[in-house]
Design an enzyme around this catalytic site. Structure first.
Site, PDB file in Angstrom:
ATOM      1  N   LYS A  22       0.827  -1.217   0.000  1.00  0.00           N
ATOM      2  CA  LYS A  22       0.000   0.000   0.000  1.00  0.00           C
ATOM      3  C   LYS A  22       0.855   1.258   0.000  1.00  0.00           C
ATOM      4  O   LYS A  22       0.656   2.159  -0.817  1.00  0.00           O
ATOM      5  CB  LYS A  22      -0.908  -0.004   1.232  1.00  0.00           C
ATOM      6  CG  LYS A  22      -1.475   1.356   1.603  1.00  0.00           C
ATOM      7  CD  LYS A  22      -2.228   1.277   2.925  1.00  0.00           C
ATOM      8  CE  LYS A  22      -2.540   2.599   3.557  1.00  0.00           C
ATOM      9  NZ  LYS A  22      -1.448   3.283   4.233  1.00  0.00           N
ATOM     10  N   ASN A  23       1.801   1.338   0.940  1.00  0.00           N
ATOM     11  CA  ASN A  23       2.515   2.602   1.098  1.00  0.00           C
ATOM     12  C   ASN A  23       3.524   2.868  -0.019  1.00  0.00           C
ATOM     13  O   ASN A  23       3.998   3.993  -0.166  1.00  0.00           O
ATOM     14  CB  ASN A  23       3.143   2.697   2.487  1.00  0.00           C
ATOM     15  CG  ASN A  23       2.068   2.909   3.556  1.00  0.00           C
ATOM     16  OD1 ASN A  23       0.923   3.244   3.235  1.00  0.00           O
ATOM     17  ND2 ASN A  23       2.420   2.691   4.809  1.00  0.00           N
ATOM     18  N   CYS A 117      -5.908   8.310   8.499  1.00  0.00           N
ATOM     19  CA  CYS A 117      -5.927   8.040   9.937  1.00  0.00           C
ATOM     20  C   CYS A 117      -5.166   9.145  10.664  1.00  0.00           C
ATOM     21  O   CYS A 117      -4.093   9.542  10.241  1.00  0.00           O
ATOM     22  CB  CYS A 117      -5.240   6.709  10.236  1.00  0.00           C
ATOM     23  SG  CYS A 117      -5.988   5.305   9.405  1.00  0.00           S
ATOM     24  N   ARG A 122      -1.009  16.082  17.159  1.00  0.00           N
ATOM     25  CA  ARG A 122      -1.102  17.455  16.622  1.00  0.00           C
ATOM     26  C   ARG A 122      -1.585  17.334  15.183  1.00  0.00           C
ATOM     27  O   ARG A 122      -1.125  18.021  14.285  1.00  0.00           O
ATOM     28  CB  ARG A 122       0.263  18.150  16.590  1.00  0.00           C
ATOM     29  CG  ARG A 122       1.301  17.467  17.375  1.00  0.00           C
ATOM     30  CD  ARG A 122       2.727  17.813  16.976  1.00  0.00           C
ATOM     31  NE  ARG A 122       3.438  16.607  16.578  1.00  0.00           N
ATOM     32  CZ  ARG A 122       4.522  16.596  15.842  1.00  0.00           C
ATOM     33  NH1 ARG A 122       5.029  17.702  15.382  1.00  0.00           N
ATOM     34  NH2 ARG A 122       5.117  15.471  15.548  1.00  0.00           N
ATOM     35  N   ASP A 309       3.626   0.655  12.087  1.00  0.00           N
ATOM     36  CA  ASP A 309       2.398   0.133  11.479  1.00  0.00           C
ATOM     37  C   ASP A 309       2.107  -1.310  11.899  1.00  0.00           C
ATOM     38  O   ASP A 309       1.093  -1.879  11.499  1.00  0.00           O
ATOM     39  CB  ASP A 309       2.456   0.237   9.950  1.00  0.00           C
ATOM     40  CG  ASP A 309       2.451   1.689   9.496  1.00  0.00           C
ATOM     41  OD1 ASP A 309       2.097   2.565  10.298  1.00  0.00           O
ATOM     42  OD2 ASP A 309       2.816   1.948   8.327  1.00  0.00           O
ATOM     43  N   ARG A 401      -9.098   0.189   3.746  1.00  0.00           N
ATOM     44  CA  ARG A 401      -8.173   1.145   3.134  1.00  0.00           C
ATOM     45  C   ARG A 401      -6.835   0.481   2.822  1.00  0.00           C
ATOM     46  O   ARG A 401      -6.108   0.932   1.953  1.00  0.00           O
ATOM     47  CB  ARG A 401      -7.872   2.307   4.104  1.00  0.00           C
ATOM     48  CG  ARG A 401      -8.964   3.327   4.239  1.00  0.00           C
ATOM     49  CD  ARG A 401      -8.473   4.511   5.052  1.00  0.00           C
ATOM     50  NE  ARG A 401      -7.105   4.809   4.659  1.00  0.00           N
ATOM     51  CZ  ARG A 401      -6.128   5.173   5.485  1.00  0.00           C
ATOM     52  NH1 ARG A 401      -6.371   5.335   6.760  1.00  0.00           N
ATOM     53  NH2 ARG A 401      -4.913   5.399   5.047  1.00  0.00           N
TER      54      ARG A 401
HETATM   55  N1  EPU Z   1       6.218  14.418  10.981  1.00  0.00           N
HETATM   56  C1  EPU Z   1       6.376  15.758  11.250  1.00  0.00           C
HETATM   57  N2  EPU Z   1       6.406  16.614  10.189  1.00  0.00           N
HETATM   58  C2  EPU Z   1       6.281  16.185   8.896  1.00  0.00           C
HETATM   59  C3  EPU Z   1       6.118  14.820   8.647  1.00  0.00           C
HETATM   60  C4  EPU Z   1       6.082  13.947   9.709  1.00  0.00           C
HETATM   61  O1  EPU Z   1       6.485  16.170  12.394  1.00  0.00           O
HETATM   62  O2  EPU Z   1       6.313  17.024   7.994  1.00  0.00           O
HETATM   63  C5  EPU Z   1       6.226  13.460  12.103  1.00  0.00           C
HETATM   64  C6  EPU Z   1       4.898  12.732  12.256  1.00  0.00           C
HETATM   65  O3  EPU Z   1       3.987  13.463  13.046  1.00  0.00           O
HETATM   66  C7  EPU Z   1       5.334  11.422  12.877  1.00  0.00           C
HETATM   67  C8  EPU Z   1       6.732  11.182  12.280  1.00  0.00           C
HETATM   68  O4  EPU Z   1       7.166  12.446  11.804  1.00  0.00           O
HETATM   69  O5  EPU Z   1       5.472  11.594  14.253  1.00  0.00           O
HETATM   70  C9  EPU Z   1       6.793  10.182  11.128  1.00  0.00           C
HETATM   71  O6  EPU Z   1       5.858  10.525  10.115  1.00  0.00           O
HETATM   72  P1  EPU Z   1       6.052  10.138   8.588  1.00  0.00           P
HETATM   73  O7  EPU Z   1       6.112  11.373   7.785  1.00  0.00           O
HETATM   74  O8  EPU Z   1       7.173   9.142   8.461  1.00  0.00           O
HETATM   75  O9  EPU Z   1       4.686   9.409   8.283  1.00  0.00           O
HETATM   76  P2  EPU Z   1       3.790   9.504   6.988  1.00  0.00           P
HETATM   77  O10 EPU Z   1       4.659   9.620   5.786  1.00  0.00           O
HETATM   78  O11 EPU Z   1       2.718  10.494   7.166  1.00  0.00           O
HETATM   79  C10 EPU Z   1       3.832   6.968   6.469  1.00  0.00           C
HETATM   80  C11 EPU Z   1       2.821   5.874   6.336  1.00  0.00           C
HETATM   81  C12 EPU Z   1       2.245   5.532   7.697  1.00  0.00           C
HETATM   82  C13 EPU Z   1       3.379   5.149   8.636  1.00  0.00           C
HETATM   83  C14 EPU Z   1       4.453   6.230   8.676  1.00  0.00           C
HETATM   84  C15 EPU Z   1       5.683   5.843   9.487  1.00  0.00           C
HETATM   85  C16 EPU Z   1       1.923   6.305   4.140  1.00  0.00           C
HETATM   86  C17 EPU Z   1       0.789   6.772   3.328  1.00  0.00           C
HETATM   87  N3  EPU Z   1       1.762   6.334   5.450  1.00  0.00           N
HETATM   88  O12 EPU Z   1       3.129   8.081   6.999  1.00  0.00           O
HETATM   89  O13 EPU Z   1       1.441   4.415   7.468  1.00  0.00           O
HETATM   90  O14 EPU Z   1       2.875   4.976   9.946  1.00  0.00           O
HETATM   91  O15 EPU Z   1       4.881   6.528   7.335  1.00  0.00           O
HETATM   92  O16 EPU Z   1       6.240   4.667   8.980  1.00  0.00           O
HETATM   93  O17 EPU Z   1       2.945   5.895   3.615  1.00  0.00           O
HETATM   94  C18 EPU Z   1      -0.366   2.968   7.768  1.00  0.00           C
HETATM   95  O18 EPU Z   1      -0.042   2.397   6.719  1.00  0.00           O
HETATM   96  O19 EPU Z   1      -1.217   2.510   8.568  1.00  0.00           O
HETATM   97  C19 EPU Z   1       0.259   4.234   8.101  1.00  0.00           C
HETATM   98  C20 EPU Z   1      -0.265   5.073   8.966  1.00  0.00           C
END
Ligand code: EPU
Length: 432
Positions: A22-23, A117, A122, A309, A401
């Site tokens: 998915k990701n 999700c 924040r 995850d 999803r």
């Molecule tokens: N963060 C910030 N600022 C940013 C981006 C992230 O503070 O600009 C913080 C977040 O709040 C969090 C941490 O950094 O505390 C990590 O966030 P990250 O950006 O790595 O997460 P994401 O890209 O939004 C993806 C996956 C998530 C998975 C995370 C961590 C997708 C669509 N989503 O999210 O997957 O938990 O990486 O591995 O790729 C899931 O599949 O259930 C899922 C939530």
């Protein structure tokens, strides 16, 4: 609202086939926006987040052809529109990849803020994405509830961006933005997840020049154009891990096929500590659990650490493990919204900030529970499969999803799970 009804207490036996990641898919499909030509993308998971992105691409003007269940051909050569439709984009978190891809291709993007999700505490910030786009010469602001990003000189300029936080999304977004930028973009303190390597491989196979994906420094030499090609998405690490956790919780023996065992090492290590046996094969893992589960401690971290995850699914196993386990969430601020639901099933969990203390119980009892998000939903399904009695899981749209055909896959390995739609809910589903 549709529910899963699970009659628990049956061990899982047999084989299950893992779908595409998915990701990875939710970044690779928007990446097709950068390509001038036909991209054939294989091993796409059939999940609602993917359907939404394909619909968004079509609304932007892409020609999307379904070749078979897991393969699409996308041609974005004729797109001229950089404004993403509101209603669809707000439903998924990964809509932020449309900013990097559209900004990279057209020098401008208008994208509604991401949905999906929420467990950031924040919200789910994208400040690191914006920091990167800004450093590359874009002005980014939010007005009228829409993110507007415009490259000041008409196109993005390569530069060095140091990420303050290891972020999967920001790393991939800057890879998208840097692919067609002028000059070289260097991402320092980059995330290293398998889907980051997959996105780099996809873009490189279309003509990009990205080096270092999978390490914490990624170098992207901007190229003037990407042309079409064919690419197959990697198997889903988290879907595989979820089935590993399921058989660990229920007992039994499961062959989990179409996986990259290397991506599963961190998960295998933890379930082995709990008492499961894991045998690694070329593109499969065999998980067997016959004895008792024993306690362990788990801390989630960016890859190659234990994946956040998988945190709720492993918690389902720890609820049944003898002794006291300590679970620490190292990525998100608030990823324990499922704890009250687990407690309804008899679990003993105390949460203090990012730490959960789990006191193992001999068995869980079926109950009516509600999925608060995707992975927590999967964890409630696992708890239901292992529990005595009947569990009803509602809000399954979250689960769908990210998990292709979960009911069929689980039924095929001996689970007693079915989908139940109540007449009233069926009516409102048609209206909605
Ligand atoms: N963060 C910030 N600022 C940013 C981006 C992230 O503070 O600009 C913080 C977040 O709040 C969090 C941490 O950094 O505390 C990590 O966030 P990250 O950006 O790595 O997460 P994401 O890209 O939004 C993806 C996956 C998530 C998975 C995370 C961590 C997708 C669509 N989503 O999210 O997957 O938990 O990486 O591995 O790729 C899931 O599949 O259930 C899922 C939530």
């Amino acid at each position: 609202m549709t529910k899963y009804v699970i009659h628990g207490g049956k061990p899982l036996y047999g084989a299950v086939e893992i779908s595409g990641a998915k990701n990875a898919a939710v970044a690779i499909l928007p990446a097709a926006l950068l390509v001038n030509g036909v991209c054939r993308i294989e091993n796409i998971p059939q999940i609602s987040d993917v359907t939404l992105i394909l619909n968004i691409l079509q609304e932007l003007g892409a020609d999307v052809k379904t070749i078979n269940r897991t393969t699409v051909e996308i041609d974005c050569s004729h797109i001229r529109n950089a404004r993403v439709p509101d209603a669809l984009a707000r439903k998924i978190r990964a809509s932020y990849y449309l900013i990097g891809a559209l900004l990279g291709r057209f020098g401008s993007a208008e994208v509604p803020p991401p949905g999906g999700c929420d467990f950031g505490g924040r919200g789910r910030p994208i400040d690191q994405h914006i920091k990167g786009f800004t450093a590359m010469g874009a002005d980014v602001d939010v007005n009228g509830g829409i993110i507007h990003a415009v490259a000041r000189s008409g196109h993005l300029m390569g530069t060095t961006v140091y990420m303050d936080i290891v972020s999967v999304g920001a790393t991939m977004n800057l890879m998208l933005a840097g692919t067609l930028a002028e000059g070289t973009t260097i991402i320092e303190n980059a995330a290293k997840e398998p889907h980051i390597v997959d996105l780099a491989n996809f873009l490189n196979s279309m003509g990009a020049s990205i080096m270092g994906a999978g390490t914490d420094v990624i170098k992207i030499r901007g190229v003037s154009r990407l042309s079409g090609g064919s690419y197959s998405i990697i198997p889903d690490q988290i879907e595989a891990g979820t089935y590993m956790a399921a058989v660990t919780a229920t007992g039994g023996e499961l062959l989990i096929k179409n996986v990259i065992p290397k991506h599963l090492e961190c998960i295998a290590a933890k379930i082995a500590e709990m008492g499961a046996e894991v045998e690694e094969m070329d593109d499969a893992v065999l998980v067997r659990r016959t004895g008792k589960l024993t306690r362990t401690n788990v801390k989630t971290l960016p890859y190659p650490g234990f994946p956040t995850d998988m945190q709720p699914q492993v918690a389902a196993c720890l609820c049944l493990a003898e002794g006291t386990s300590v679970l620490t969430e190292g990525v998100w601020d608030n990823r324990y919204r499922y704890v009250d639901e687990f407690r309804r099933m008899g679990a003993q969990i105390q949460v203090d900030g990012k730490v959960a203390i789990i006191e193992g119980v001999p068995y869980l009892t079926g109950a009516s529970v509600e999925a608060p998000d995707l992975r927590a939903g999967a964890a409630l399904v696992i708890a239901g499969l292992a529990a005595h009695g009947t569990t009803e899981v509602s809000q399954i749209r979250f689960i769908e999803r990210g998990y292709e055909d979960i009911v069929r896959k689980l039924s095929g390995i001996g689970a007693d799970i079915r989908v139940v739609v109540t007449p009233d809910e069926a009516k409102s589903a048609q209206v909605g």
